[in-house]
Scaffold this active site. Structure first.
Site, PDB file in Angstrom:
ATOM      1  N   ILE A 138     -26.824  14.754 -56.467  1.00  0.00           N
ATOM      2  CA  ILE A 138     -26.504  14.290 -57.816  1.00  0.00           C
ATOM      3  C   ILE A 138     -26.818  12.801 -57.794  1.00  0.00           C
ATOM      4  O   ILE A 138     -26.101  12.011 -57.188  1.00  0.00           O
ATOM      5  CB  ILE A 138     -25.048  14.577 -58.199  1.00  0.00           C
ATOM      6  CG1 ILE A 138     -24.839  16.090 -58.322  1.00  0.00           C
ATOM      7  CG2 ILE A 138     -24.693  13.885 -59.520  1.00  0.00           C
ATOM      8  CD1 ILE A 138     -23.416  16.510 -58.609  1.00  0.00           C
ATOM      9  N   LYS A 169     -19.653  17.201 -54.160  1.00  0.00           N
ATOM     10  CA  LYS A 169     -20.507  16.015 -54.229  1.00  0.00           C
ATOM     11  C   LYS A 169     -19.926  15.036 -53.225  1.00  0.00           C
ATOM     12  O   LYS A 169     -18.846  14.483 -53.426  1.00  0.00           O
ATOM     13  CB  LYS A 169     -20.517  15.412 -55.635  1.00  0.00           C
ATOM     14  CG  LYS A 169     -21.356  14.138 -55.740  1.00  0.00           C
ATOM     15  CD  LYS A 169     -21.262  13.507 -57.124  1.00  0.00           C
ATOM     16  CE  LYS A 169     -22.021  12.185 -57.173  1.00  0.00           C
ATOM     17  NZ  LYS A 169     -21.907  11.511 -58.482  1.00  0.00           N
ATOM     18  N   TYR A 198      -6.013   6.266 -57.228  1.00  0.00           N
ATOM     19  CA  TYR A 198      -4.939   5.284 -57.381  1.00  0.00           C
ATOM     20  C   TYR A 198      -3.605   5.707 -56.782  1.00  0.00           C
ATOM     21  O   TYR A 198      -2.980   4.936 -56.064  1.00  0.00           O
ATOM     22  CB  TYR A 198      -4.742   4.889 -58.864  1.00  0.00           C
ATOM     23  CG  TYR A 198      -3.783   3.723 -59.028  1.00  0.00           C
ATOM     24  CD1 TYR A 198      -4.190   2.429 -58.704  1.00  0.00           C
ATOM     25  CD2 TYR A 198      -2.479   3.916 -59.453  1.00  0.00           C
ATOM     26  CE1 TYR A 198      -3.320   1.359 -58.815  1.00  0.00           C
ATOM     27  CE2 TYR A 198      -1.592   2.851 -59.571  1.00  0.00           C
ATOM     28  CZ  TYR A 198      -2.020   1.572 -59.258  1.00  0.00           C
ATOM     29  OH  TYR A 198      -1.148   0.516 -59.357  1.00  0.00           O
ATOM     30  N   TYR A 232     -15.475  16.220 -55.953  1.00  0.00           N
ATOM     31  CA  TYR A 232     -16.197  14.944 -55.917  1.00  0.00           C
ATOM     32  C   TYR A 232     -15.415  14.001 -55.026  1.00  0.00           C
ATOM     33  O   TYR A 232     -14.304  13.601 -55.355  1.00  0.00           O
ATOM     34  CB  TYR A 232     -16.343  14.403 -57.342  1.00  0.00           C
ATOM     35  CG  TYR A 232     -17.073  13.078 -57.474  1.00  0.00           C
ATOM     36  CD1 TYR A 232     -17.870  12.555 -56.447  1.00  0.00           C
ATOM     37  CD2 TYR A 232     -16.981  12.338 -58.650  1.00  0.00           C
ATOM     38  CE1 TYR A 232     -18.532  11.360 -56.586  1.00  0.00           C
ATOM     39  CE2 TYR A 232     -17.652  11.133 -58.812  1.00  0.00           C
ATOM     40  CZ  TYR A 232     -18.417  10.641 -57.784  1.00  0.00           C
ATOM     41  OH  TYR A 232     -19.076   9.450 -57.918  1.00  0.00           O
ATOM     42  N   ARG A 245     -14.092   4.523 -54.563  1.00  0.00           N
ATOM     43  CA  ARG A 245     -13.553   4.422 -55.914  1.00  0.00           C
ATOM     44  C   ARG A 245     -12.143   5.001 -56.028  1.00  0.00           C
ATOM     45  O   ARG A 245     -11.353   4.539 -56.845  1.00  0.00           O
ATOM     46  CB  ARG A 245     -14.477   5.135 -56.912  1.00  0.00           C
ATOM     47  CG  ARG A 245     -15.793   4.395 -57.156  1.00  0.00           C
ATOM     48  CD  ARG A 245     -16.575   5.070 -58.275  1.00  0.00           C
ATOM     49  NE  ARG A 245     -17.872   4.436 -58.510  1.00  0.00           N
ATOM     50  CZ  ARG A 245     -18.086   3.436 -59.355  1.00  0.00           C
ATOM     51  NH1 ARG A 245     -17.087   2.925 -60.044  1.00  0.00           N
ATOM     52  NH2 ARG A 245     -19.299   2.944 -59.517  1.00  0.00           N
ATOM     53  N   THR A 291     -19.132   9.185 -63.226  1.00  0.00           N
ATOM     54  CA  THR A 291     -18.864   7.762 -63.039  1.00  0.00           C
ATOM     55  C   THR A 291     -19.949   6.907 -63.687  1.00  0.00           C
ATOM     56  O   THR A 291     -19.665   5.906 -64.358  1.00  0.00           O
ATOM     57  CB  THR A 291     -18.780   7.426 -61.538  1.00  0.00           C
ATOM     58  OG1 THR A 291     -17.810   8.267 -60.931  1.00  0.00           O
ATOM     59  CG2 THR A 291     -18.410   5.975 -61.322  1.00  0.00           C
ATOM     60  N   THR A 292     -21.212   7.299 -63.492  1.00  0.00           N
ATOM     61  CA  THR A 292     -22.350   6.529 -63.989  1.00  0.00           C
ATOM     62  C   THR A 292     -22.393   6.489 -65.509  1.00  0.00           C
ATOM     63  O   THR A 292     -23.029   5.612 -66.101  1.00  0.00           O
ATOM     64  CB  THR A 292     -23.656   7.113 -63.411  1.00  0.00           C
ATOM     65  OG1 THR A 292     -23.555   7.113 -61.973  1.00  0.00           O
ATOM     66  CG2 THR A 292     -24.870   6.312 -63.807  1.00  0.00           C
TER      67      THR A 292
END
Length: 294
Positions: free
Chosen positions: A207, A165, A110, A136, A141, A46-47
């Site tokens: 992480i 994660k 989504y 994850y 999000r 994501t980052t």
């Protein structure tokens, strides 16, 4: 496969002012964290603003990270999606899958699947690819949470699912997984604010976003926590807590890129719909950094 432990870094993708990828900045960032004792690298998470990268750019980023890493540290590849069949095909299209320790794969976003849908999504990935998978979970999000029972079901049913994660922000949820997980399944904090409680409860590490700004401090903090030296670990955390707070004031990765620019690692530029950090944020970061260095 050896259990995943310690400090992982969720690398940003540096950009130039014109929006092109700044490969010199990326190489400098990788070498900076390599020289400061982190344990593994996470690419295209994501980052890294992966959702704004073209496919060719993604592989150029990977090649740059691999080159700068010199095979010194394990490399985790972020690769997720909400179309299960398409995701399986993408994983299988990776020519050198053995170059990656594991795939970090986000829960489908989504389309808001049920817990059974989430289970079947990851089951399909495991059954149709050779990849080792780190789940994850980031509900803010994705719009859905992987509950502990689903995580544990996946962990016990599939050896190739090697960890999670956990970025739900819910420490108790992490503890419920830690209490019942298989021995070789890693629970990794995905939230810099609650990393220490998760490690002290039996977690494998983090992480981290802030670890690319303070790789030596975060690596030391994690090492101390794993040795149960709680007081020293928290002394490091409290010293940098204000900076961590500032990282998210204008969103991620806007915050960490602003900080990396402040310390001279790479440019602060992001791609729309994100915006570059404000002068106010930069000023607050400089003030906090000066306090830390006093």
């Amino acid at each position: 496969m050896k259990k995943l432990n310690g400090t992982g870094v969720a690398l940003v993708t540096p950009f130039k002012k014109n929006g092109k990828i700044d490969f010199n900045g990326l190489e400098k960032l990788v070498k900076y964290v390599l020289d400061n004792y982190v344990d593994y690298l996470v690419a295209l998470g994501t980052t890294a603003e992966t959702s704004t990268l073209k496919q060719e750019e993604k592989w150029d980023v990977i090649k740059c990270i691999q080159s700068a890493n010199y095979k010194k540290l394990p490399l985790i590849l972020g690769l997720g999606g909400n179309n299960t069949e398409d995701l399986v095909n993408k994983i299988n299209s990776i020519k050198n899958l053995s170059d990656f320790y594991a795939i970090l794969s986000v829960s489908p976003y989504y389309n808001n699947p049920s817990q059974e849908g989430i289970y079947q999504h990851f089951k399909s990935i495991v059954n149709h690819t050779e990849a080792n998978i780190i789940l994850y979970n980031v509900p803010k999000r994705t719009g859905s949470n992987i509950i502990p029972d689903t995580v544990l079901r996946l962990a016990f049913d599939f050896e190739k699912i090697i960890g999670i994660k956990e970025a739900s922000g819910n420490v108790l949820q992490s503890y419920r997984i830690l209490d019942r997980k298989p021995k070789n399944f890693s629970v990794i904090s995905g939230d810099d604010f609650i990393t220490l409680p998760i490690i002290l409860g039996g977690g494998g590490g983090v992480i981290s976003v802030i670890a690319q700004g303070f790789p030596d401090k975060i690596s030391n903090m994690i090492s101390l926590a794993k040795k149960n030296d709680v007081k020293k670990a928290f002394s490091i955390f409290y010293k940098i807590m204000k900076i961590i707070d500032l990282l998210y004031e204008e969103g991620n990765p806007t915050g960490i890129k602003t900080f990396l620019d402040v310390i001279g690692i790479c440019n602060p530029y992001v791609r729309l719909p994100l915006l570059v950090g404000t002068p106010s944020l930069r000023k607050k970061m400089l003030h906090s950094l000066n306090e830390i260095n006093q």
